[in-house]
Design a protein around this motif. Sequence first.
Motif, PDB file in Angstrom:
ATOM      1  N   THR A   1       0.826  -1.203   0.000  1.00  6.11           N
ATOM      2  CA  THR A   1       0.000   0.000   0.000  1.00  6.11           C
ATOM      3  C   THR A   1       0.863   1.257   0.000  1.00  6.11           C
ATOM      4  O   THR A   1       2.069   1.203   0.278  1.00  6.11           O
ATOM      5  N   VAL A   2       0.229   2.377  -0.263  1.00  5.38           N
ATOM      6  CA  VAL A   2       0.916   3.663  -0.212  1.00  5.38           C
ATOM      7  C   VAL A   2       1.486   3.903   1.182  1.00  5.38           C
ATOM      8  O   VAL A   2       2.605   4.392   1.347  1.00  5.38           O
ATOM      9  N   ARG A   3       0.740   3.545   2.220  1.00  3.28           N
ATOM     10  CA  ARG A   3       1.212   3.702   3.597  1.00  3.28           C
ATOM     11  C   ARG A   3       2.506   2.905   3.820  1.00  3.28           C
ATOM     12  O   ARG A   3       3.443   3.378   4.466  1.00  3.28           O
ATOM     13  N   MET A   4       2.561   1.700   3.287  1.00  3.40           N
ATOM     14  CA  MET A   4       3.753   0.867   3.451  1.00  3.40           C
ATOM     15  C   MET A   4       4.967   1.474   2.764  1.00  3.40           C
ATOM     16  O   MET A   4       6.091   1.355   3.267  1.00  3.40           O
ATOM     17  N   LEU A   5       4.755   2.110   1.632  1.00  2.79           N
ATOM     18  CA  LEU A   5       5.868   2.808   0.979  1.00  2.79           C
ATOM     19  C   LEU A   5       6.364   3.944   1.861  1.00  2.79           C
ATOM     20  O   LEU A   5       7.566   4.146   2.025  1.00  2.79           O
ATOM     21  N   LEU A   6       5.432   4.679   2.432  1.00  2.00           N
ATOM     22  CA  LEU A   6       5.784   5.855   3.227  1.00  2.00           C
ATOM     23  C   LEU A   6       6.561   5.501   4.488  1.00  2.00           C
ATOM     24  O   LEU A   6       7.483   6.225   4.883  1.00  2.00           O
ATOM     25  N   ASN A   7       6.198   4.390   5.150  1.00  2.00           N
ATOM     26  CA  ASN A   7       6.894   4.050   6.402  1.00  2.00           C
ATOM     27  C   ASN A   7       7.887   2.902   6.238  1.00  2.00           C
ATOM     28  O   ASN A   7       8.364   2.339   7.220  1.00  2.00           O
ATOM     29  N   HIS A   8       8.214   2.568   5.001  1.00  2.00           N
ATOM     30  CA  HIS A   8       9.238   1.556   4.704  1.00  2.00           C
ATOM     31  C   HIS A   8       8.903   0.182   5.269  1.00  2.00           C
ATOM     32  O   HIS A   8       9.766  -0.511   5.805  1.00  2.00           O
ATOM     33  N   THR A   9       7.642  -0.232   5.135  1.00  2.00           N
ATOM     34  CA  THR A   9       7.266  -1.585   5.517  1.00  2.00           C
ATOM     35  C   THR A   9       6.762  -2.374   4.305  1.00  2.00           C
ATOM     36  O   THR A   9       6.003  -3.337   4.443  1.00  2.00           O
ATOM     37  N   SER A  10       7.198  -1.984   3.123  1.00  2.00           N
ATOM     38  CA  SER A  10       6.695  -2.566   1.876  1.00  2.00           C
ATOM     39  C   SER A  10       7.217  -3.963   1.596  1.00  2.00           C
ATOM     40  O   SER A  10       6.630  -4.702   0.805  1.00  2.00           O
ATOM     41  N   GLY A  11       8.354  -4.331   2.175  1.00  2.00           N
ATOM     42  CA  GLY A  11       9.001  -5.593   1.826  1.00  2.00           C
ATOM     43  C   GLY A  11       9.991  -5.463   0.688  1.00  2.00           C
ATOM     44  O   GLY A  11      10.651  -6.434   0.324  1.00  2.00           O
ATOM     45  N   LEU A  12      10.113  -4.251   0.104  1.00  2.00           N
ATOM     46  CA  LEU A  12      11.079  -4.033  -0.969  1.00  2.00           C
ATOM     47  C   LEU A  12      12.483  -3.881  -0.411  1.00  2.00           C
ATOM     48  O   LEU A  12      12.690  -3.327   0.668  1.00  2.00           O
ATOM     49  N   GLY A  13      13.460  -4.368  -1.162  1.00  2.00           N
ATOM     50  CA  GLY A  13      14.855  -4.118  -0.835  1.00  2.00           C
ATOM     51  C   GLY A  13      15.273  -2.762  -1.366  1.00  2.00           C
ATOM     52  O   GLY A  13      14.431  -1.910  -1.674  1.00  2.00           O
ATOM     53  N   ASP A  14      16.594  -2.547  -1.491  1.00  2.00           N
ATOM     54  CA  ASP A  14      17.113  -1.270  -1.994  1.00  2.00           C
ATOM     55  C   ASP A  14      18.019  -1.523  -3.194  1.00  2.00           C
ATOM     56  O   ASP A  14      18.654  -2.575  -3.292  1.00  2.00           O
ATOM     57  N   PHE A  15      18.072  -0.556  -4.083  1.00  2.00           N
ATOM     58  CA  PHE A  15      18.890  -0.682  -5.288  1.00  2.00           C
ATOM     59  C   PHE A  15      20.300  -0.122  -5.124  1.00  2.00           C
ATOM     60  O   PHE A  15      21.142  -0.291  -5.998  1.00  2.00           O
ATOM     61  N   LEU A  16      20.596   0.548  -4.006  1.00  2.00           N
ATOM     62  CA  LEU A  16      21.829   1.321  -3.868  1.00  2.00           C
ATOM     63  C   LEU A  16      23.091   0.529  -4.146  1.00  2.00           C
ATOM     64  O   LEU A  16      23.995   1.011  -4.816  1.00  2.00           O
ATOM     65  N   LEU A  17      23.196  -0.690  -3.603  1.00  2.00           N
ATOM     66  CA  LEU A  17      24.441  -1.449  -3.714  1.00  2.00           C
ATOM     67  C   LEU A  17      24.400  -2.534  -4.769  1.00  2.00           C
ATOM     68  O   LEU A  17      25.266  -3.408  -4.794  1.00  2.00           O
ATOM     69  N   THR A  18      23.418  -2.480  -5.655  1.00  2.00           N
ATOM     70  CA  THR A  18      23.383  -3.460  -6.731  1.00  2.00           C
ATOM     71  C   THR A  18      24.527  -3.192  -7.706  1.00  2.00           C
ATOM     72  O   THR A  18      24.960  -2.049  -7.882  1.00  2.00           O
ATOM     73  N   PRO A  19      25.051  -4.231  -8.363  1.00  2.00           N
ATOM     74  CA  PRO A  19      26.133  -4.030  -9.335  1.00  2.00           C
ATOM     75  C   PRO A  19      25.757  -3.063 -10.446  1.00  2.00           C
ATOM     76  O   PRO A  19      26.609  -2.328 -10.958  1.00  2.00           O
ATOM     77  N   GLU A  20      24.480  -3.044 -10.808  1.00  2.00           N
ATOM     78  CA  GLU A  20      24.052  -2.152 -11.887  1.00  2.00           C
ATOM     79  C   GLU A  20      24.140  -0.684 -11.476  1.00  2.00           C
ATOM     80  O   GLU A  20      24.444   0.177 -12.301  1.00  2.00           O
ATOM     81  N   PHE A  21      23.866  -0.411 -10.187  1.00  2.00           N
ATOM     82  CA  PHE A  21      23.764   0.990  -9.768  1.00  2.00           C
ATOM     83  C   PHE A  21      25.025   1.548  -9.134  1.00  2.00           C
ATOM     84  O   PHE A  21      25.270   2.762  -9.189  1.00  2.00           O
ATOM     85  N   LEU A  22      25.858   0.724  -8.527  1.00  2.00           N
ATOM     86  CA  LEU A  22      27.016   1.203  -7.781  1.00  2.00           C
ATOM     87  C   LEU A  22      27.907   2.169  -8.576  1.00  2.00           C
ATOM     88  O   LEU A  22      28.360   3.177  -8.029  1.00  2.00           O
TER      89      LEU A  22
END
Length: 435
Positions: free
Chosen positions: A154-175
């Motif tokens: 839900t939108v609420r889960m995105l806002l409070n970081h409870t979505s279950g998604l990881g992060d892209f920051l340290l992926t080989p594609e993005f580093l």
Amino acid sequence: MSALSTSRRRILHGALTMTLVTGMGGALTACSETDTDAGAGAGAAKTSARQETSGAQADKRLADLAQKAADGGSAGVIVRVVRGSGAPVDIARQAAWTKADHRLAADDQFRVGSNTKTVTATLVLQLVADGKVGLDDTVEKWLPGLVRGGKDITVRMLLNHTSGLGDFLLTPEFLPSLTGQERRTWRAEDLLAITPPQDPPAAPGKKHFYSNANYAALGLILQKATGKSLTELIERRITKPLGMKDSFLATDAGWSAGKQHVTGYEPGAKQLKSLLAPTVDLPEGIGFAGPGRPGGTIDTSRIDPSWSGAAGGMVSTARDWQRFLTALMSGKLLPEAQMKQMRTTVPAAEEGGGYGLGLMKVDTPCGTVWGHTGGLPGYSSEIYTDADGHRSVAVLTSTNFGIKEKAAAGTNKALVDEAACSMLGTSRPSASPAG
């Protein structure tokens, strides 16, 4: 982009994480001029003088800590404290070697990183108040096919970081883009496509896990719900109404013409690998792109932050951002119902206490503060207010990874704690009377 954490998913630093009685003198001097009243007035004057002396000592202690932090790894530090009465305290201190690049000033522009998330959340909650977006709307409703598992998020889960998604920051594609070694224009859709699952996995709504992917998705929802760009929404709803003339969403590596900005620094590749070894095993030779500076540091001021967008793309000043946060927390930007929603937190020990909807609740040695933290290559920030938005504090540091080293981190934390306590009008418990 993120708050300070020892988790392997988070390497960017954003956070380490009593009112003075001034009315008594005025009340006493308003009494009739009897001998008793005169004596009381003299006593009040002495009290006021003691308070002024105490305040001056606290300001000196804060300035000394800022210089110590700058010399001890922070490179440059801006501190701004608004106590609710009297003039704000503005401090700018820097290591001697940085003066060849520029002389730091308290009103310099700065990349505020993930503090941007509070602006993004404010925009979303304004649309919630208008009935255009629902906190329980699914991501799939707004972004069909773009977010893995979007039917259950839900939108609420995105806002409070409870979505279950990881992060892209340290992926080989993005580093390579994070470090500035690769120049690439990233769309939010591209970043969501390379976002991995959480490790270990967590079902939506079950666990707080700070991820910039959540706010990349929210930026797209804002644009779809309004038909306007994020840049336009921020300008029309936030910066222009509040008179934030030195604030904007970065769409490239540029800065405002004619306005001085803070030069950001990071350690060279060898030192960076050593510093991050407990968190992540960086490949050999991976480091920040930019001109070399004394001590093996790198000037990161020209690394393009446009990828950070709704998650961390804002440029601002200490004064401007305090103006925004004060307006928000005092109820000028959102109706009471939405402010209550924003301040409803989930446990988030890594953020210093709890995380609401784009807003951190942080427990300091002197009391609870509200706000956010931010970090981008060369830039780390912590900006807070008290519960009512009457008082505020900003600590901006011209390095992010440079204060990961233990001694530098400790000095930086002491500075942030001292600044927060100064804002709240009390003394940091570990600070001696002599400072």
